[in-house]
Design a protein around this motif. Structure first.
Motif, PDB file in Angstrom:
ATOM      1  N   GLY A 369      13.450 -23.516 -46.562  1.00 40.20           N
ATOM      2  CA  GLY A 369      14.110 -24.145 -47.697  1.00 40.20           C
ATOM      3  C   GLY A 369      13.543 -23.728 -49.037  1.00 40.20           C
ATOM      4  N   LYS A 370      13.815 -24.518 -50.060  1.00 42.29           N
ATOM      5  CA  LYS A 370      13.432 -24.183 -51.432  1.00 42.29           C
ATOM      6  C   LYS A 370      11.939 -23.954 -51.592  1.00 42.29           C
ATOM      7  CE  LYS A 370      17.064 -26.591 -54.059  1.00 42.29           C
ATOM      8  NZ  LYS A 370      17.297 -27.692 -55.032  1.00 42.29           N
ATOM      9  N   ARG A 371      11.151 -24.711 -50.850  1.00 44.94           N
ATOM     10  CA  ARG A 371       9.701 -24.660 -51.054  1.00 44.94           C
ATOM     11  C   ARG A 371       8.986 -23.891 -49.949  1.00 44.94           C
ATOM     12  NH1 ARG A 371       7.647 -30.520 -52.317  1.00 44.94           N
ATOM     13  NH2 ARG A 371       8.683 -30.921 -50.339  1.00 44.94           N
ATOM     14  N   THR A 372       9.697 -22.947 -49.336  1.00 50.65           N
ATOM     15  CA  THR A 372       9.031 -22.073 -48.376  1.00 50.65           C
ATOM     16  C   THR A 372       7.874 -21.341 -49.049  1.00 50.65           C
ATOM     17  OG1 THR A 372       9.406 -20.301 -46.782  1.00 50.65           O
ATOM     18  CG2 THR A 372      10.534 -20.108 -48.869  1.00 50.65           C
ATOM     19  N   CYS A 373       6.877 -20.950 -48.287  1.00 48.33           N
ATOM     20  CA  CYS A 373       5.689 -20.297 -48.847  1.00 48.33           C
ATOM     21  C   CYS A 373       6.089 -19.037 -49.610  1.00 48.33           C
ATOM     22  CB  CYS A 373       4.713 -19.942 -47.737  1.00 48.33           C
ATOM     23  SG  CYS A 373       3.292 -18.980 -48.300  1.00 48.33           S
ATOM     24  N   ILE A 374       5.851 -19.037 -50.903  1.00 45.31           N
ATOM     25  CA  ILE A 374       6.294 -17.930 -51.743  1.00 45.31           C
ATOM     26  C   ILE A 374       5.445 -16.672 -51.522  1.00 45.31           C
ATOM     27  CG2 ILE A 374       4.857 -18.412 -53.759  1.00 45.31           C
ATOM     28  CD1 ILE A 374       7.376 -17.891 -55.477  1.00 45.31           C
ATOM     29  N   GLY A 375       4.272 -16.843 -50.939  1.00 44.43           N
ATOM     30  CA  GLY A 375       3.393 -15.694 -50.728  1.00 44.43           C
ATOM     31  C   GLY A 375       3.410 -15.156 -49.308  1.00 44.43           C
ATOM     32  N   GLN A 376       4.428 -15.482 -48.526  1.00 42.37           N
ATOM     33  CA  GLN A 376       4.410 -15.103 -47.110  1.00 42.37           C
ATOM     34  C   GLN A 376       4.426 -13.596 -46.904  1.00 42.37           C
ATOM     35  OE1 GLN A 376       8.400 -15.806 -44.990  1.00 42.37           O
ATOM     36  NE2 GLN A 376       8.502 -17.278 -46.683  1.00 42.37           N
ATOM     37  N   ASN A 377       5.086 -12.837 -47.786  1.00 45.43           N
ATOM     38  CA  ASN A 377       5.068 -11.378 -47.646  1.00 45.43           C
ATOM     39  C   ASN A 377       3.665 -10.819 -47.844  1.00 45.43           C
ATOM     40  OD1 ASN A 377       7.777 -11.479 -47.196  1.00 45.43           O
ATOM     41  ND2 ASN A 377       8.392 -10.487 -49.098  1.00 45.43           N
ATOM     42  N   LEU A 378       2.904 -11.423 -48.753  1.00 44.69           N
ATOM     43  CA  LEU A 378       1.520 -10.993 -48.957  1.00 44.69           C
ATOM     44  C   LEU A 378       0.675 -11.319 -47.736  1.00 44.69           C
ATOM     45  CD1 LEU A 378       0.910 -12.155 -52.652  1.00 44.69           C
ATOM     46  CD2 LEU A 378       1.512  -9.875 -51.852  1.00 44.69           C
ATOM     47  N   VAL A 379       0.882 -12.499 -47.156  1.00 40.50           N
ATOM     48  CA  VAL A 379       0.118 -12.894 -45.968  1.00 40.50           C
ATOM     49  C   VAL A 379       0.384 -11.930 -44.825  1.00 40.50           C
ATOM     50  CG1 VAL A 379      -0.184 -14.693 -44.214  1.00 40.50           C
ATOM     51  CG2 VAL A 379       0.060 -15.328 -46.628  1.00 40.50           C
ATOM     52  N   ARG A 380       1.655 -11.686 -44.544  1.00 41.85           N
ATOM     53  CA  ARG A 380       1.996 -10.792 -43.431  1.00 41.85           C
ATOM     54  C   ARG A 380       1.528  -9.362 -43.706  1.00 41.85           C
ATOM     55  NH1 ARG A 380       7.370 -13.687 -43.009  1.00 41.85           N
ATOM     56  NH2 ARG A 380       8.054 -12.224 -44.623  1.00 41.85           N
ATOM     57  N   GLY A 381       1.765  -8.903 -44.944  1.00 40.44           N
ATOM     58  CA  GLY A 381       1.471  -7.510 -45.266  1.00 40.44           C
ATOM     59  C   GLY A 381      -0.006  -7.188 -45.273  1.00 40.44           C
ATOM     60  N   PHE A 382      -0.807  -7.954 -46.002  1.00 38.86           N
ATOM     61  CA  PHE A 382      -2.236  -7.659 -46.087  1.00 38.86           C
ATOM     62  C   PHE A 382      -2.940  -7.907 -44.749  1.00 38.86           C
ATOM     63  CE2 PHE A 382      -2.251  -8.286 -50.946  1.00 38.86           C
ATOM     64  CZ  PHE A 382      -2.221  -6.921 -51.159  1.00 38.86           C
ATOM     65  N   SER A 383      -2.553  -8.955 -44.021  1.00 38.36           N
ATOM     66  CA  SER A 383      -3.195  -9.192 -42.720  1.00 38.36           C
ATOM     67  C   SER A 383      -2.883  -8.052 -41.756  1.00 38.36           C
ATOM     68  CB  SER A 383      -2.758 -10.539 -42.134  1.00 38.36           C
ATOM     69  OG  SER A 383      -1.357 -10.578 -41.910  1.00 38.36           O
ATOM     70  N   PHE A 384      -1.669  -7.523 -41.782  1.00 44.15           N
ATOM     71  CA  PHE A 384      -1.299  -6.384 -40.944  1.00 44.15           C
ATOM     72  C   PHE A 384      -2.173  -5.173 -41.270  1.00 44.15           C
ATOM     73  CE2 PHE A 384       1.096  -2.390 -40.615  1.00 44.15           C
ATOM     74  CZ  PHE A 384       1.454  -2.383 -39.271  1.00 44.15           C
ATOM     75  N   ILE A 385      -2.327  -4.859 -42.553  1.00 43.93           N
ATOM     76  CA  ILE A 385      -3.121  -3.701 -42.962  1.00 43.93           C
ATOM     77  C   ILE A 385      -4.582  -3.853 -42.531  1.00 43.93           C
ATOM     78  CG2 ILE A 385      -4.101  -2.525 -44.986  1.00 43.93           C
ATOM     79  CD1 ILE A 385      -1.386  -2.891 -46.362  1.00 43.93           C
ATOM     80  N   ILE A 386      -5.144  -5.035 -42.710  1.00 43.41           N
ATOM     81  CA  ILE A 386      -6.562  -5.242 -42.379  1.00 43.41           C
ATOM     82  C   ILE A 386      -6.795  -5.126 -40.877  1.00 43.41           C
ATOM     83  CG2 ILE A 386      -8.466  -6.895 -42.419  1.00 43.41           C
ATOM     84  CD1 ILE A 386      -7.186  -8.056 -44.992  1.00 43.41           C
ATOM     85  N   ILE A 387      -6.001  -5.848 -40.094  1.00 41.11           N
ATOM     86  CA  ILE A 387      -6.195  -5.845 -38.645  1.00 41.11           C
ATOM     87  C   ILE A 387      -6.002  -4.438 -38.082  1.00 41.11           C
ATOM     88  CG2 ILE A 387      -5.245  -6.679 -36.454  1.00 41.11           C
ATOM     89  CD1 ILE A 387      -4.569  -9.309 -38.023  1.00 41.11           C
ATOM     90  N   ALA A 388      -4.932  -3.766 -38.494  1.00 38.31           N
ATOM     91  CA  ALA A 388      -4.634  -2.436 -37.952  1.00 38.31           C
ATOM     92  C   ALA A 388      -5.705  -1.424 -38.317  1.00 38.31           C
ATOM     93  CB  ALA A 388      -3.266  -1.965 -38.448  1.00 38.31           C
ATOM     94  N   ASN A 389      -6.183  -1.454 -39.556  1.00 44.04           N
ATOM     95  CA  ASN A 389      -7.172  -0.460 -39.969  1.00 44.04           C
ATOM     96  C   ASN A 389      -8.550  -0.725 -39.364  1.00 44.04           C
ATOM     97  OD1 ASN A 389      -6.178   1.682 -42.094  1.00 44.04           O
ATOM     98  ND2 ASN A 389      -5.054  -0.210 -42.542  1.00 44.04           N
ATOM     99  N   ILE A 390      -8.887  -1.987 -39.116  1.00 45.36           N
ATOM    100  CA  ILE A 390     -10.144  -2.277 -38.409  1.00 45.36           C
ATOM    101  C   ILE A 390     -10.067  -1.754 -36.975  1.00 45.36           C
ATOM    102  CG2 ILE A 390     -11.534  -4.127 -37.388  1.00 45.36           C
ATOM    103  CD1 ILE A 390     -11.102  -5.745 -39.937  1.00 45.36           C
ATOM    104  N   LEU A 391      -8.957  -2.059 -36.287  1.00 45.72           N
ATOM    105  CA  LEU A 391      -8.840  -1.664 -34.883  1.00 45.72           C
ATOM    106  C   LEU A 391      -8.607  -0.171 -34.724  1.00 45.72           C
ATOM    107  CD1 LEU A 391      -6.814  -4.638 -33.389  1.00 45.72           C
ATOM    108  CD2 LEU A 391      -9.242  -4.157 -33.154  1.00 45.72           C
ATOM    109  N   GLN A 392      -8.178   0.500 -35.777  1.00 41.43           N
ATOM    110  CA  GLN A 392      -8.054   1.953 -35.702  1.00 41.43           C
ATOM    111  C   GLN A 392      -9.422   2.595 -35.482  1.00 41.43           C
ATOM    112  OE1 GLN A 392      -6.388   3.856 -39.187  1.00 41.43           O
ATOM    113  NE2 GLN A 392      -5.950   5.733 -38.087  1.00 41.43           N
ATOM    114  N   LYS A 393     -10.448   1.998 -36.076  1.00 41.27           N
ATOM    115  CA  LYS A 393     -11.782   2.603 -36.021  1.00 41.27           C
ATOM    116  C   LYS A 393     -12.716   1.906 -35.044  1.00 41.27           C
ATOM    117  CE  LYS A 393     -15.515   4.255 -39.005  1.00 41.27           C
ATOM    118  NZ  LYS A 393     -15.980   4.433 -40.406  1.00 41.27           N
TER     119      LYS A 393
END
Length: 430
Positions: A369-393
Protein backbone atom coordinates in the motif's frame (compact mmCIF):
# COMPACT_ATOMS: atom_id res chain seq x y z
CA UNK A 1 13.27 13.10 20.12
CA UNK A 2 11.23 9.89 20.38
CA UNK A 3 10.08 10.11 16.78
CA UNK A 4 13.54 11.12 15.58
CA UNK A 5 14.88 7.94 17.12
CA UNK A 6 12.27 5.89 15.28
CA UNK A 7 13.53 7.44 12.07
CA UNK A 8 16.89 5.73 12.43
CA UNK A 9 15.26 2.39 11.74
CA UNK A 10 14.00 3.76 8.41
CA UNK A 11 10.52 3.62 9.86
CA UNK A 12 9.64 7.31 10.02
CA UNK A 13 8.14 7.46 6.55
CA UNK A 14 6.30 4.21 7.12
CA UNK A 15 4.87 5.12 10.52
CA UNK A 16 3.87 8.63 9.46
CA UNK A 17 0.36 9.88 8.83
CA UNK A 18 -0.49 10.75 5.24
CA UNK A 19 -0.19 14.51 5.67
CA UNK A 20 0.90 16.83 2.87
CA UNK A 21 4.36 17.15 4.45
CA UNK A 22 4.80 13.39 4.72
CA UNK A 23 3.69 12.88 1.11
CA UNK A 24 6.22 15.50 0.08
CA UNK A 25 8.95 13.69 2.01
CA UNK A 26 8.19 10.39 0.28
CA UNK A 27 8.00 11.98 -3.16
CA UNK A 28 11.34 13.69 -2.62
CA UNK A 29 12.96 10.43 -1.56
CA UNK A 30 11.36 8.09 -4.10
CA UNK A 31 13.64 8.49 -7.12
CA UNK A 32 16.74 8.11 -4.94
CA UNK A 33 15.50 5.31 -2.68
CA UNK A 34 13.33 3.37 -5.15
CA UNK A 35 15.36 3.59 -8.38
CA UNK A 36 13.86 1.88 -11.42
CA UNK A 37 15.98 -0.71 -13.24
CA UNK A 38 16.71 1.54 -16.23
CA UNK A 39 17.52 4.70 -14.26
CA UNK A 40 20.93 6.28 -13.74
CA UNK A 41 20.35 5.89 -9.99
CA UNK A 42 20.12 2.10 -10.41
CA UNK A 43 23.40 2.12 -12.31
CA UNK A 44 24.92 4.27 -9.58
CA UNK A 45 23.66 1.88 -6.89
CA UNK A 46 25.31 -1.05 -8.69
CA UNK A 47 28.59 0.83 -9.22
CA UNK A 48 28.73 2.07 -5.62
CA UNK A 49 28.02 -1.42 -4.27
CA UNK A 50 30.68 -3.15 -6.37
CA UNK A 51 33.32 -0.50 -5.67
CA UNK A 52 32.71 -0.66 -1.93
CA UNK A 53 33.00 -4.45 -2.03
CA UNK A 54 36.50 -4.08 -3.49
CA UNK A 55 37.47 -1.97 -0.48
CA UNK A 56 35.64 -4.30 1.90
CA UNK A 57 37.55 -7.30 0.53
CA UNK A 58 40.85 -5.49 1.10
CA UNK A 59 39.86 -5.01 4.74
CA UNK A 60 38.64 -8.58 5.05
CA UNK A 61 41.89 -9.97 3.65
CA UNK A 62 43.76 -8.17 6.44
CA UNK A 63 41.76 -9.70 9.30
CA UNK A 64 40.71 -13.13 8.03
CA UNK A 65 42.60 -16.04 9.53
CA UNK A 66 41.57 -18.97 7.33
CA UNK A 67 39.12 -21.28 9.05
CA UNK A 68 39.05 -19.35 12.34
CA UNK A 69 35.93 -17.66 13.69
CA UNK A 70 36.04 -13.88 14.00
CA UNK A 71 33.62 -10.98 14.54
CA UNK A 72 32.79 -9.91 10.99
CA UNK A 73 29.66 -7.87 11.72
CA UNK A 74 31.42 -4.51 12.37
CA UNK A 75 33.11 -4.65 8.95
CA UNK A 76 29.87 -5.59 7.21
CA UNK A 77 28.04 -2.73 8.92
CA UNK A 78 30.76 -0.27 7.86
CA UNK A 79 30.57 -1.49 4.27
CA UNK A 80 26.79 -1.02 4.27
CA UNK A 81 27.13 2.44 5.83
CA UNK A 82 29.63 3.48 3.16
CA UNK A 83 27.36 2.21 0.39
CA UNK A 84 24.51 4.35 1.69
CA UNK A 85 26.70 7.37 2.35
CA UNK A 86 28.37 7.19 -1.08
CA UNK A 87 25.08 6.59 -2.88
CA UNK A 88 23.08 9.28 -1.06
CA UNK A 89 25.72 11.84 -0.18
CA UNK A 90 28.71 11.13 -2.48
CA UNK A 91 30.89 10.70 0.64
CA UNK A 92 32.52 7.61 2.09
CA UNK A 93 34.72 7.05 5.13
CA UNK A 94 37.83 5.05 5.94
CA UNK A 95 37.28 1.77 7.77
CA UNK A 96 39.75 2.91 10.42
CA UNK A 97 38.03 6.26 11.02
CA UNK A 98 37.18 6.08 14.73
CA UNK A 99 34.28 8.54 14.55
CA UNK A 100 32.78 6.62 11.63
CA UNK A 101 33.16 3.33 13.51
CA UNK A 102 31.38 4.84 16.51
CA UNK A 103 28.46 6.16 14.46
CA UNK A 104 27.99 2.86 12.63
CA UNK A 105 27.92 1.12 16.02
CA UNK A 106 25.37 3.67 17.30
CA UNK A 107 23.08 3.02 14.35
CA UNK A 108 23.34 -0.74 14.96
CA UNK A 109 22.62 -0.36 18.68
CA UNK A 110 19.50 1.67 17.89
CA UNK A 111 18.38 -0.83 15.25
CA UNK A 112 18.70 -3.68 17.75
CA UNK A 113 16.89 -1.74 20.48
CA UNK A 114 13.86 -0.74 18.44
CA UNK A 115 13.47 -4.28 17.11
CA UNK A 116 12.88 -5.53 20.66
CA UNK A 117 9.27 -4.33 20.58
CA UNK A 118 9.12 -2.31 23.78
CA UNK A 119 5.66 -1.11 24.82
CA UNK A 120 6.84 2.51 24.64
CA UNK A 121 7.30 2.11 20.89
CA UNK A 122 3.52 2.00 20.54
CA UNK A 123 2.47 3.85 23.70
CA UNK A 124 4.64 7.01 23.85
CA UNK A 125 3.01 8.13 27.10
CA UNK A 126 5.00 5.33 28.81
CA UNK A 127 8.25 7.21 28.08
CA UNK A 128 8.77 8.35 31.72
CA UNK A 129 8.99 4.69 32.75
CA UNK A 130 11.70 4.09 30.15
CA UNK A 131 13.94 6.98 31.16
CA UNK A 132 17.22 5.02 31.17
CA UNK A 133 16.39 3.36 27.86
CA UNK A 134 15.36 6.64 26.23
CA UNK A 135 18.44 8.48 27.52
CA UNK A 136 20.67 5.88 25.92
CA UNK A 137 18.87 6.21 22.56
CA UNK A 138 18.96 10.00 22.81
CA UNK A 139 22.72 10.01 23.36
CA UNK A 140 23.33 7.69 20.39
CA UNK A 141 21.07 9.74 18.13
CA UNK A 142 22.69 13.03 19.15
CA UNK A 143 26.14 11.66 18.27
CA UNK A 144 24.81 10.51 14.90
CA UNK A 145 23.33 13.91 14.11
CA UNK A 146 26.53 15.72 15.08
CA UNK A 147 28.56 13.44 12.81
CA UNK A 148 26.24 13.90 9.82
CA UNK A 149 26.20 17.67 10.26
CA UNK A 150 29.96 17.96 10.64
CA UNK A 151 31.15 15.37 8.13
CA UNK A 152 28.45 15.60 5.43
CA UNK A 153 25.97 18.48 5.58
CA UNK A 154 27.89 21.60 6.58
CA UNK A 155 30.51 21.49 3.83
CA UNK A 156 27.97 20.46 1.19
CA UNK A 157 25.65 23.30 2.17
CA UNK A 158 28.42 25.88 1.78
CA UNK A 159 29.55 24.67 -1.64
CA UNK A 160 26.21 23.79 -3.29
CA UNK A 161 25.15 26.47 -5.77
CA UNK A 162 21.53 27.10 -6.72
CA UNK A 163 22.27 26.22 -10.35
CA UNK A 164 24.43 23.17 -9.62
CA UNK A 165 23.24 19.84 -10.99
CA UNK A 166 21.64 17.65 -8.34
CA UNK A 167 24.12 14.84 -7.69
CA UNK A 168 22.42 12.87 -4.95
CA UNK A 169 19.84 12.75 -2.18
CA UNK A 170 21.76 15.19 0.00
CA UNK A 171 21.70 17.79 -2.80
CA UNK A 172 17.96 17.22 -3.30
CA UNK A 173 17.31 17.81 0.40
CA UNK A 174 19.43 20.96 0.60
CA UNK A 175 17.82 22.41 -2.53
CA UNK A 176 14.35 21.71 -1.15
CA UNK A 177 15.33 23.58 2.04
CA UNK A 178 16.21 26.65 -0.02
CA UNK A 179 13.23 26.53 -2.38
CA UNK A 180 10.33 25.23 -0.30
CA UNK A 181 9.22 27.29 2.75
CA UNK A 182 7.37 24.28 4.20
CA UNK A 183 10.63 22.29 4.46
CA UNK A 184 12.61 22.94 7.65
CA UNK A 185 16.17 22.10 8.56
CA UNK A 186 14.89 19.54 11.05
CA UNK A 187 12.88 17.89 8.26
CA UNK A 188 15.87 17.38 6.01
CA UNK A 189 18.03 16.19 8.89
CA UNK A 190 15.42 13.63 9.93
CA UNK A 191 15.19 12.41 6.34
CA UNK A 192 18.94 12.16 5.89
CA UNK A 193 19.41 10.39 9.22
CA UNK A 194 16.46 8.16 8.38
CA UNK A 195 17.78 6.91 5.07
CA UNK A 196 21.43 6.72 6.04
CA UNK A 197 20.26 4.64 9.01
CA UNK A 198 18.68 2.21 6.55
CA UNK A 199 22.10 0.59 6.14
CA UNK A 200 21.55 -1.10 9.51
CA UNK A 201 18.70 -3.18 8.10
CA UNK A 202 20.91 -4.39 5.23
CA UNK A 203 23.90 -5.20 7.45
CA UNK A 204 21.72 -7.23 9.80
CA UNK A 205 20.01 -8.98 6.88
CA UNK A 206 23.42 -9.93 5.44
CA UNK A 207 24.56 -11.27 8.83
CA UNK A 208 21.42 -13.40 9.05
CA UNK A 209 21.97 -14.70 5.51
CA UNK A 210 25.60 -15.61 6.25
CA UNK A 211 24.49 -17.29 9.46
CA UNK A 212 21.97 -19.45 7.62
CA UNK A 213 24.56 -20.25 4.95
CA UNK A 214 27.00 -21.38 7.67
CA UNK A 215 24.27 -23.62 9.09
CA UNK A 216 23.25 -24.90 5.65
CA UNK A 217 26.47 -25.20 3.56
CA UNK A 218 24.58 -26.58 0.55
CA UNK A 219 22.86 -23.20 0.20
CA UNK A 220 26.20 -21.40 -0.05
CA UNK A 221 27.53 -23.94 -2.55
CA UNK A 222 24.49 -23.51 -4.79
CA UNK A 223 24.88 -19.72 -4.71
CA UNK A 224 28.56 -20.16 -5.61
CA UNK A 225 27.63 -22.29 -8.62
CA UNK A 226 25.43 -19.44 -9.84
CA UNK A 227 28.23 -16.95 -9.25
CA UNK A 228 30.81 -19.06 -11.11
CA UNK A 229 28.46 -19.46 -14.05
CA UNK A 230 27.57 -15.79 -14.38
CA UNK A 231 31.14 -14.50 -13.84
CA UNK A 232 32.83 -17.26 -15.86
CA UNK A 233 34.68 -18.53 -12.81
CA UNK A 234 35.61 -15.21 -11.31
CA UNK A 235 36.55 -13.13 -14.34
CA UNK A 236 34.49 -10.22 -12.98
CA UNK A 237 32.50 -9.16 -9.94
CA UNK A 238 28.78 -9.76 -9.52
CA UNK A 239 26.75 -6.60 -10.21
CA UNK A 240 23.16 -5.56 -9.67
CA UNK A 241 22.38 -6.44 -13.27
CA UNK A 242 23.00 -10.13 -12.53
CA UNK A 243 19.93 -10.60 -10.34
CA UNK A 244 17.74 -12.08 -13.10
CA UNK A 245 20.47 -14.63 -13.85
CA UNK A 246 20.99 -15.59 -10.20
CA UNK A 247 17.52 -16.62 -8.99
CA UNK A 248 18.73 -18.89 -6.19
CA UNK A 249 20.76 -16.07 -4.62
CA UNK A 250 17.71 -13.79 -4.69
CA UNK A 251 15.56 -16.65 -3.37
CA UNK A 252 17.96 -17.07 -0.43
CA UNK A 253 17.52 -13.41 0.50
CA UNK A 254 13.73 -13.86 0.30
CA UNK A 255 13.89 -16.96 2.50
CA UNK A 256 15.87 -15.02 5.13
CA UNK A 257 13.23 -12.29 4.97
CA UNK A 258 10.47 -14.88 5.35
CA UNK A 259 12.11 -16.20 8.51
CA UNK A 260 12.90 -12.76 9.88
CA UNK A 261 10.27 -10.21 8.83
CA UNK A 262 8.58 -8.72 11.87
CA UNK A 263 4.92 -7.70 12.07
CA UNK A 264 4.30 -5.03 9.45
CA UNK A 265 4.05 -1.40 10.58
CA UNK A 266 0.64 -0.39 11.90
CA UNK A 267 -2.09 1.01 9.70
CA UNK A 268 -5.14 2.95 10.86
CA UNK A 269 -8.67 2.40 9.53
CA UNK A 270 -9.83 5.58 7.80
CA UNK A 271 -13.48 4.53 7.86
CA UNK A 272 -15.77 1.95 9.44
CA UNK A 273 -15.35 -1.36 7.65
CA UNK A 274 -15.57 -5.13 7.97
CA UNK A 275 -12.61 -7.54 7.67
CA UNK A 276 -13.27 -11.29 7.56
CA UNK A 277 -16.59 -10.77 9.31
CA UNK A 278 -15.16 -8.57 12.08
CA UNK A 279 -16.26 -4.98 12.45
CA UNK A 280 -13.45 -2.40 12.42
CA UNK A 281 -14.31 1.12 13.41
CA UNK A 282 -12.64 4.23 12.04
CA UNK A 283 -9.42 5.04 13.92
CA UNK A 284 -8.64 1.43 14.87
CA UNK A 285 -4.95 0.51 14.65
CA UNK A 286 -4.57 -2.50 12.34
CA UNK A 287 -1.53 -4.76 11.99
CA UNK A 288 -0.84 -7.30 9.28
CA UNK A 289 0.23 -10.48 11.09
CA UNK A 290 3.33 -11.00 8.98
CA UNK A 291 4.64 -13.71 11.29
CA UNK A 292 1.57 -15.83 10.60
CA UNK A 293 1.77 -15.15 6.86
CA UNK A 294 5.42 -16.24 6.81
CA UNK A 295 5.22 -19.33 9.02
CA UNK A 296 1.78 -20.86 8.56
CA UNK A 297 1.46 -24.37 7.10
CA UNK A 298 -1.59 -23.00 5.30
CA UNK A 299 0.70 -20.99 3.01
CA UNK A 300 4.03 -22.82 3.03
CA UNK A 301 5.22 -26.41 2.80
CA UNK A 302 7.42 -27.21 5.81
CA UNK A 303 7.55 -23.57 6.92
CA UNK A 304 10.08 -24.26 9.71
CA UNK A 305 12.61 -25.58 7.20
CA UNK A 306 15.09 -23.12 5.69
CA UNK A 307 14.58 -23.74 1.99
CA UNK A 308 15.26 -20.99 -0.58
CA UNK A 309 13.96 -23.27 -3.35
CA UNK A 310 10.41 -22.50 -2.23
CA UNK A 311 10.88 -19.18 -4.05
CA UNK A 312 12.04 -20.82 -7.28
CA UNK A 313 9.92 -21.84 -10.26
CA UNK A 314 10.77 -22.93 -13.80
CA UNK A 315 9.73 -21.41 -17.12
CA UNK A 316 10.77 -21.56 -20.76
CA UNK A 317 12.70 -18.67 -22.26
CA UNK A 318 9.65 -17.88 -24.38
CA UNK A 319 7.60 -17.41 -21.19
CA UNK A 320 10.35 -15.31 -19.61
CA UNK A 321 10.63 -13.18 -22.75
CA UNK A 322 6.88 -12.49 -22.59
CA UNK A 323 6.99 -11.63 -18.86
CA UNK A 324 9.94 -9.25 -19.35
CA UNK A 325 8.55 -7.42 -22.36
CA UNK A 326 7.68 -4.30 -20.34
CA UNK A 327 10.92 -4.28 -18.34
CA UNK A 328 13.35 -1.45 -19.22
CA UNK A 329 16.27 -3.87 -18.81
CA UNK A 330 14.67 -6.77 -20.68
CA UNK A 331 17.32 -6.91 -23.41
CA UNK A 332 20.25 -7.14 -20.98
CA UNK A 333 18.41 -9.59 -18.70
CA UNK A 334 17.56 -11.90 -21.60
CA UNK A 335 21.13 -11.77 -22.89
CA UNK A 336 22.46 -12.83 -19.48
CA UNK A 337 19.86 -15.59 -19.11
CA UNK A 338 20.62 -16.98 -22.57
CA UNK A 339 24.37 -16.89 -21.94
CA UNK A 340 24.28 -18.54 -18.53
CA UNK A 341 21.74 -21.23 -19.41
CA UNK A 342 23.08 -22.25 -22.82
CA UNK A 343 19.81 -21.47 -24.59
CA UNK A 344 19.65 -21.87 -28.38
CA UNK A 345 16.85 -21.18 -30.83
CA UNK A 346 16.22 -24.94 -30.98
CA UNK A 347 15.45 -25.34 -27.29
CA UNK A 348 14.03 -21.89 -26.47
CA UNK A 349 10.49 -23.23 -26.08
CA UNK A 350 11.38 -26.43 -24.24
CA UNK A 351 14.34 -25.80 -21.95
CA UNK A 352 13.18 -25.11 -18.39
CA UNK A 353 14.98 -22.17 -16.76
CA UNK A 354 14.88 -21.36 -13.07
CA UNK A 355 13.55 -17.96 -11.99
CA UNK A 356 12.26 -16.32 -8.83
CA UNK A 357 8.54 -16.68 -8.16
CA UNK A 358 6.78 -13.35 -8.50
CA UNK A 359 3.70 -11.89 -6.82
CA UNK A 360 3.25 -14.30 -3.93
CA UNK A 361 0.19 -12.72 -2.26
CA UNK A 362 1.00 -13.87 1.29
CA UNK A 363 4.68 -12.79 1.18
CA UNK A 364 4.85 -9.10 2.14
CA UNK A 365 8.28 -8.44 3.69
CA UNK A 366 8.15 -4.74 2.80
CA UNK A 367 4.46 -4.21 3.59
CA UNK A 368 1.92 -3.07 1.03
CA UNK A 369 0.00 0.00 0.00
CA UNK A 370 0.85 3.69 0.32
CA UNK A 371 3.33 3.18 3.13
CA UNK A 372 5.25 0.24 1.72
CA UNK A 373 8.97 0.39 2.53
CA UNK A 374 10.32 3.08 0.23
CA UNK A 375 13.87 1.72 0.47
CA UNK A 376 13.13 -1.88 -0.50
CA UNK A 377 15.09 -1.67 -3.77
CA UNK A 378 18.15 -0.57 -1.80
CA UNK A 379 17.70 -3.43 0.68
CA UNK A 380 17.39 -6.06 -2.04
CA UNK A 381 20.09 -4.56 -4.25
CA UNK A 382 22.87 -3.91 -1.75
CA UNK A 383 22.28 -7.16 0.17
CA UNK A 384 22.49 -9.10 -3.13
CA UNK A 385 25.80 -7.43 -4.05
CA UNK A 386 27.35 -8.03 -0.61
CA UNK A 387 26.32 -11.67 -0.25
CA UNK A 388 27.28 -12.60 -3.82
CA UNK A 389 30.67 -10.90 -3.74
CA UNK A 390 31.60 -12.42 -0.36
CA UNK A 391 30.67 -15.92 -1.54
CA UNK A 392 32.49 -15.41 -4.82
CA UNK A 393 35.76 -15.33 -2.89
CA UNK A 394 35.07 -17.11 0.41
CA UNK A 395 33.40 -20.16 1.89
CA UNK A 396 31.52 -19.09 5.02
CA UNK A 397 31.17 -21.46 7.96
CA UNK A 398 31.30 -21.67 11.74
CA UNK A 399 33.34 -23.75 14.13
CA UNK A 400 30.53 -23.66 16.69
CA UNK A 401 27.07 -23.61 15.13
CA UNK A 402 25.47 -23.31 18.58
CA UNK A 403 26.66 -19.69 18.70
CA UNK A 404 24.54 -18.76 15.67
CA UNK A 405 21.33 -17.53 17.25
CA UNK A 406 18.51 -15.88 15.33
CA UNK A 407 15.32 -14.47 16.79
CA UNK A 408 11.84 -15.26 15.43
CA UNK A 409 10.28 -12.46 13.36
CA UNK A 410 13.30 -10.21 13.93
CA UNK A 411 15.65 -8.94 11.23
CA UNK A 412 18.10 -7.71 13.86
CA UNK A 413 20.91 -9.57 15.58
CA UNK A 414 22.82 -8.05 18.53
CA UNK A 415 25.71 -5.71 17.70
CA UNK A 416 28.02 -8.21 19.40
CA UNK A 417 26.68 -11.24 17.62
CA UNK A 418 27.96 -14.63 16.50
CA UNK A 419 31.38 -14.93 14.84
CA UNK A 420 31.87 -16.62 11.48
CA UNK A 421 34.83 -18.25 9.72
CA UNK A 422 35.91 -17.30 6.20
CA UNK A 423 38.10 -19.56 4.07
CA UNK A 424 39.25 -18.41 0.66
CA UNK A 425 37.99 -20.68 -2.09
CA UNK A 426 40.82 -22.71 -3.58
CA UNK A 427 38.94 -23.82 -6.67
CA UNK A 428 35.91 -22.63 -8.53
CA UNK A 429 32.90 -24.86 -8.70
CA UNK A 430 31.99 -26.36 -12.04
Amino acid sequence: MFYAIWAYASAALALCDWSTLQQKRRNLARKHCSPSDASSYYQKMSDVGVMEMHRFMDQLDEVVCPGKDFKVKPLIMQACANMFSEYMCSVRFDYNDQDFMTIVRNFDEIFWEINQGYAVDFLPWLAPFYHKHMSKLTRWSAEIRDFILERIVNEREQTLGDDDTERDFADALLKSLRLDPSVTRDTIMYMLEDFLGGHSAIGNLVMLALGYIAKHPEVGHRIQREIDRITERGKRNVTLYDTESMPYTVATIFEVLRYSSSPIVPHVATEDTCIAGYGVTKGTVVFINNYELNTSERYWTEPKRFNPSRFIETATLAQIRTDLRDSPTAKQDLTNIIKTNGVSSENERTLQIERVRKNIPHFLPFSIGKRTCIGQNLVRGFSFIIIANILQKYDVHSNDLSQIKMYPACVAVPPDTYPLAFTQRSTMAA
